[in-house]
Design a protein around this motif. Structure first.
Motif, PDB file in Angstrom:
ATOM      1  N   UNK A 129      -1.932  -5.741 -18.871  1.00 40.12           N
ATOM      2  CA  UNK A 129      -1.162  -6.229 -17.727  1.00 40.12           C
ATOM      3  C   UNK A 129      -0.568  -7.604 -18.011  1.00 40.12           C
ATOM      4  N   UNK A 130       0.658  -7.807 -17.502  1.00 42.51           N
ATOM      5  CA  UNK A 130       1.292  -9.118 -17.627  1.00 42.51           C
ATOM      6  C   UNK A 130       0.447 -10.164 -16.924  1.00 42.51           C
ATOM      7  N   UNK A 131       0.554 -11.399 -17.400  1.00 42.62           N
ATOM      8  CA  UNK A 131      -0.159 -12.504 -16.781  1.00 42.62           C
ATOM      9  C   UNK A 131       0.245 -12.598 -15.313  1.00 42.62           C
ATOM     10  N   UNK A 132      -0.741 -12.816 -14.479  1.00 36.65           N
ATOM     11  CA  UNK A 132      -0.482 -12.907 -13.045  1.00 36.65           C
ATOM     12  C   UNK A 132      -0.769 -11.625 -12.290  1.00 36.65           C
ATOM     13  N   UNK A 133      -0.886 -10.516 -12.991  1.00 34.42           N
ATOM     14  CA  UNK A 133      -1.236  -9.249 -12.340  1.00 34.42           C
ATOM     15  C   UNK A 133      -2.738  -9.036 -12.457  1.00 34.42           C
ATOM     16  N   UNK A 134      -3.334  -8.579 -11.379  1.00 34.26           N
ATOM     17  CA  UNK A 134      -4.771  -8.319 -11.361  1.00 34.26           C
ATOM     18  C   UNK A 134      -5.023  -6.858 -11.715  1.00 34.26           C
ATOM     19  N   UNK A 135      -5.580  -6.588 -12.904  1.00 35.80           N
ATOM     20  CA  UNK A 135      -5.816  -5.189 -13.293  1.00 35.80           C
ATOM     21  C   UNK A 135      -6.856  -4.492 -12.419  1.00 35.80           C
ATOM     22  N   UNK A 136      -7.614  -5.267 -11.645  1.00 28.91           N
ATOM     23  CA  UNK A 136      -8.625  -4.671 -10.762  1.00 28.91           C
ATOM     24  C   UNK A 136      -8.080  -4.366  -9.371  1.00 28.91           C
ATOM     25  N   UNK A 137      -6.842  -4.759  -9.098  1.00 29.51           N
ATOM     26  CA  UNK A 137      -6.199  -4.464  -7.818  1.00 29.51           C
ATOM     27  C   UNK A 137      -5.880  -2.969  -7.806  1.00 29.51           C
ATOM     28  N   UNK A 138      -6.433  -2.228  -6.836  1.00 26.01           N
ATOM     29  CA  UNK A 138      -6.217  -0.769  -6.816  1.00 26.01           C
ATOM     30  C   UNK A 138      -4.746  -0.366  -6.773  1.00 26.01           C
ATOM     31  N   UNK A 139      -3.913  -1.128  -6.057  1.00 27.80           N
ATOM     32  CA  UNK A 139      -2.486  -0.796  -5.980  1.00 27.80           C
ATOM     33  C   UNK A 139      -1.792  -0.988  -7.321  1.00 27.80           C
ATOM     34  N   UNK A 140      -2.079  -2.102  -7.987  1.00 24.95           N
ATOM     35  CA  UNK A 140      -1.494  -2.376  -9.306  1.00 24.95           C
ATOM     36  C   UNK A 140      -1.977  -1.333 -10.301  1.00 24.95           C
TER      37      UNK A 140
END
Length: 157
Positions: A129-140
């Protein structure tokens, strides 16, 4: 004379290689020897890093820093790397089947990487994931999984 014969016999015998695995190059390390084979990088501390698990290998005047796909960092002191950087780069690149960045709705994206063992089938996909994105966010995560499915279908992998 082959590299295998120049590698000290005790080091060669101690390597937990697979049948048919060949030594490509080696370098003296602070703790012993670092050895690159056709299947993996062996660090002097006994770590065996298959090339398909190496995300990055960065060399500097002190040695190498290896980041694996599971996020673990390995560091090894190497004063004279010989042909090790080129060999590791070539072997890691050979494991990459697909490397595609996909923009996700909103800001940022994900790099989708399919890897295989040397000569094998695709073993795993890695989502970076790009910096700033939370890979643990279910939507992302759901958006990334949807993008992955689209890439897999379009590339047949």
């Amino acid at each position: 004379m082959s590299l295998l014969r120049r590698l000290p016999a005790d080091v060669r015998k101690a390597l937990p290689t697979e049948p048919g695995e060949r030594v490509l190059t080696f370098a003296a390390s602070g703790e012993g020897y670092m050895v690159a084979t056709d299947l993996a990088l062996y660090l002097a501390d006994g770590s065996r890093l298959p090339y398909e698990t190496i995300d990055k290998a960065a060399w500097d005047e002190e040695g190498v820093r290896v980041l694996t796909t599971d996020g673990v960092v390995h560091r090894a002191e190497v004063t004279d790397p010989r042909r090790m950087p080129e060999t590791v780069r070539e072997r890691v690149n050979a494991t990459i089947v697909v490397n595609k960045h996909v923009q996700l709705p909103g800001r940022g994206g994900v790099r989708l990487v399919a890897r295989r063992s040397p000569g094998g089938d695709v073993k795993e996909w890695t989502l970076v994931f790009d910096e700033g994105l939370d890979p643990n966010d279910p939507g992302v995560r759901a958006q990334a999984e949807q993008a992955l499915e689209g890439v897999r279908r379009s590339m047949g992998v």
